[in-house]
Design a protein around this motif. Sequence first.
Motif, PDB file in Angstrom:
ATOM      1  N   ASP A  16      -3.440  -1.366   6.397  1.00 16.42           N
ATOM      2  CA  ASP A  16      -4.210  -1.258   5.150  1.00 16.42           C
ATOM      3  C   ASP A  16      -3.675  -2.223   4.092  1.00 16.42           C
ATOM      4  N   ALA A  17      -2.351  -2.392   4.056  1.00  9.63           N
ATOM      5  CA  ALA A  17      -1.755  -3.334   3.093  1.00  9.63           C
ATOM      6  C   ALA A  17      -2.190  -4.761   3.413  1.00  9.63           C
ATOM      7  N   ARG A  37      -9.254  -1.103  -0.103  1.00  9.44           N
ATOM      8  CA  ARG A  37      -8.157  -0.150  -0.335  1.00  9.44           C
ATOM      9  C   ARG A  37      -8.296   0.986   0.671  1.00  9.44           C
ATOM     10  N   ALA A  55       1.046   2.318   6.648  1.00 12.31           N
ATOM     11  CA  ALA A  55       0.104   1.653   5.742  1.00 12.31           C
ATOM     12  C   ALA A  55       0.093   0.138   5.891  1.00 12.31           C
ATOM     13  N   ARG A  56       0.805  -0.396   6.873  1.00 12.24           N
ATOM     14  CA  ARG A  56       0.899  -1.861   6.993  1.00 12.24           C
ATOM     15  C   ARG A  56      -0.462  -2.520   7.228  1.00 12.24           C
ATOM     16  N   ALA A  94       1.914  -3.770  -1.990  1.00 14.07           N
ATOM     17  CA  ALA A  94       1.276  -4.053  -0.695  1.00 14.07           C
ATOM     18  C   ALA A  94       1.980  -5.211  -0.002  1.00 14.07           C
ATOM     19  N   LEU A 104      -2.932   3.115   2.667  1.00 10.93           N
ATOM     20  CA  LEU A 104      -2.293   2.342   1.593  1.00 10.93           C
ATOM     21  C   LEU A 104      -2.211   3.180   0.326  1.00 10.93           C
ATOM     22  N   ASP A 119      -0.039  -2.812  -7.617  1.00 12.15           N
ATOM     23  CA  ASP A 119      -0.452  -2.448  -6.261  1.00 12.15           C
ATOM     24  C   ASP A 119      -0.313  -3.634  -5.315  1.00 12.15           C
TER      25      ASP A 119
END
Length: 105
Positions: free
Chosen positions: A61-62, A73, A58-59, A99, A77, A95
């Motif tokens: 997307d973060a 979003r 998810a990096r 993140a 993520l 969130d």
Amino acid sequence: MSRLRLLSAAALLAVATSVSATSFVYTTDATVGALKGTSDATSDVTSSFSDDKVVLAARDDAASFVASDGSVRGARLEAALQHIRGKLPQLAASDMQLARAILTL
């Protein structure tokens, strides 16, 4: 008469200084408390999920989430946030905090 005015001005200055200092202390305490919460969330996530495949995936997307100030979003993520909250239900982090923690991995 001038002594009375001088004493009144000195008293007013003393009161204003103490109020200002008290306000500064409260503001500083609130800021430090908020930063400590962010730091604790980052520490918990980074120590617990440094090799977790769902979180590491998810990096990107973060990064998009943080760069867009929460507007973008991604699905990875979202999956990572649910995964982290499922593993650490006591964690009280937003969130955005999570993140940012993912980005530090």
